[in-house]
Design a protein around this motif. Structure first.
Motif, PDB file in Angstrom:
ATOM      1  N   LEU A  19      -4.779   4.937  -0.234  1.00 22.60           N
ATOM      2  CA  LEU A  19      -3.929   4.065  -0.046  1.00 22.60           C
ATOM      3  C   LEU A  19      -3.922   2.644  -0.785  1.00 22.60           C
ATOM      4  CD1 LEU A  19      -1.250   3.878   2.035  1.00 22.60           C
ATOM      5  CD2 LEU A  19      -2.435   2.467   3.392  1.00 22.60           C
ATOM      6  N   ARG A  20      -3.103   2.558  -1.856  1.00 21.21           N
ATOM      7  CA  ARG A  20      -3.428   1.554  -2.821  1.00 21.21           C
ATOM      8  C   ARG A  20      -1.929   0.696  -2.876  1.00 21.21           C
ATOM      9  NH1 ARG A  20      -5.820   4.659  -7.840  1.00 21.21           N
ATOM     10  NH2 ARG A  20      -6.868   6.404  -6.689  1.00 21.21           N
ATOM     11  N   PRO A  21      -2.013  -0.459  -3.045  1.00 21.79           N
ATOM     12  CA  PRO A  21      -0.936  -1.278  -3.646  1.00 21.79           C
ATOM     13  C   PRO A  21      -0.513  -1.046  -4.949  1.00 21.79           C
ATOM     14  CG  PRO A  21      -2.792  -2.748  -3.463  1.00 21.79           C
ATOM     15  CD  PRO A  21      -3.300  -1.605  -3.044  1.00 21.79           C
ATOM     16  N   GLU A  22       0.672  -1.278  -5.183  1.00 17.58           N
ATOM     17  CA  GLU A  22       1.338  -0.814  -6.617  1.00 17.58           C
ATOM     18  C   GLU A  22       1.990  -1.889  -6.934  1.00 17.58           C
ATOM     19  OE1 GLU A  22       3.732   2.640  -6.575  1.00 17.58           O
ATOM     20  OE2 GLU A  22       2.024   3.996  -5.784  1.00 17.58           O
ATOM     21  N   GLY A  28       0.793  -1.212  -0.001  1.00 18.79           N
ATOM     22  CA  GLY A  28      -0.089  -0.008   0.108  1.00 18.79           C
ATOM     23  C   GLY A  28       0.614   1.356  -0.224  1.00 18.79           C
ATOM     24  N   SER A  29       0.517   2.299  -1.022  1.00 18.39           N
ATOM     25  CA  SER A  29       1.138   3.442  -1.179  1.00 18.39           C
ATOM     26  C   SER A  29       0.457   4.475  -1.261  1.00 18.39           C
ATOM     27  CB  SER A  29       2.293   3.143  -2.310  1.00 18.39           C
ATOM     28  OG  SER A  29       3.009   4.474  -2.415  1.00 18.39           O
ATOM     29  N   ARG A  30       0.657   5.743  -0.461  1.00 23.62           N
ATOM     30  CA  ARG A  30      -0.265   6.906  -0.642  1.00 23.62           C
ATOM     31  C   ARG A  30      -0.411   7.399  -2.030  1.00 23.62           C
ATOM     32  NH1 ARG A  30      -3.838   7.548   2.992  1.00 23.62           N
ATOM     33  NH2 ARG A  30      -1.913   7.178   4.660  1.00 23.62           N
ATOM     34  N   GLN A  31      -1.349   7.742  -2.669  1.00 22.31           N
ATOM     35  CA  GLN A  31      -1.583   8.170  -3.834  1.00 22.31           C
ATOM     36  C   GLN A  31      -1.818   9.691  -3.943  1.00 22.31           C
ATOM     37  OE1 GLN A  31      -1.046   5.920  -6.489  1.00 22.31           O
ATOM     38  NE2 GLN A  31      -0.487   4.734  -4.846  1.00 22.31           N
TER      39      GLN A  31
END
Length: 256
Positions: A213-216, A205-208
């Motif tokens: 917060l979504r996995p990339e 999960g990374s802040r967009q």
């Protein structure tokens, strides 16, 4: 044929370790042997990198802090005195102490530390490498800077890392220009979402930019290592000024 001497900073793990291993597997090549000079602060981890390299590869370990002038001078004097030349410098050492931290909340001592390691270490090593490369015979060499896609498209709340990587881009272009008269080339290698300890969190999960917060997607670090092997193996007549290698499908163009 003289050995190809390659200096890698930040070689005690991650991208630096993967590149050292891949280079050791790629040589001897065209009758040329390889000398790997591996720099890092963690002696045990640096030794682990050396142990993972192909048996028979000449590996020189130099423990130290490449943001420290004395340590850099000692490393390049060791290389010059033992091997007589530097063919490639990979400025790979880097840290990110303030990810997901708004600039107004940032600890400025940590901000300065990021700039010191990510920028000044590359500056110090570049200066030392150029001194050797322009005086050796045949003169010239290749410098590769580990940039980041953050050198052109930042993540949210990542001012320290983003500022540092924009500075590295300026160093790359200046080195490329000023190195011409000595036969020195300089490559900016911008990496997006390689699976390492530093960037492994991205798959969880990374802040967009929209605050979510979504996995990339992430890619095997071996893809980066293979890119470095390609650049190192180029003849002097060929230059790669800028190369971006990304995990397929990751948010970069438009950043989400």
């Amino acid at each position: 044929m003289p050995s190809k001497v390659v200096v890698i900073t930040g070689a005690s793990g991650g991208i630096g370790r993967a590149c050292a291993i891949a280079l050791s597997q790629a040589y001897p090549k065209d009758g040329q042997d390889l000398v790997l000079v591996l720099s890092g602060r963690r002696e045990a981890e640096l030794q682990a990198t050396a142990d993972a390299c192909k048996q028979g590869t000449t590996v020189e370990l130099v423990t130290g802090d490449v943001s420290n002038q004395a340590d850099v001078d000692r490393m390049f004097e060791t290389v010059r005195s033992k091997y007589g030349r530097v063919d490639v410098l990979f400025n790979n050492a880097g840290i990110d102490l303030l990810s997901a931290t708004p600039i107004e909340d940032a600890d400025m001592d940590k901000f300065r530390q990021v700039l010191n390691v990510n920028v000044m270490a590359a500056v110090l090593c570049t200066a030392a490498a150029v001194r050797v490369m322009k005086s050796q015979e045949p003169k010239g060499g290749r410098i590769i800077n580990n940039g980041s896609i953050s050198s052109s498209a930042p993540r949210p709340d990542s001012a320290a890392y983003t500022v540092s990587k924009h500075a590295v881009l300026g160093l790359t272009r200046s080195t490329s220009l000023d190195g011409r008269k000595y036969g020195i080339t300089c490559t900016q290698l911008d990496i997006g979402n390689a699976q390492t300890d530093m960037a492994g969190y991205l798959s969880k999960g990374s802040r967009q930019a929209d605050g979510s917060l979504r996995p990339e997607p992430v890619m095997d670090v071996k893809n980066v290592a293979n890119s470095v092997v390609f650049i190192v193996g180029l003849p002097a007549e060929a230059d790669v000024l800028h190369l971006e290698i990304l995990a397929s499908g990751m948010p970069f163009v438009g950043r989400g």
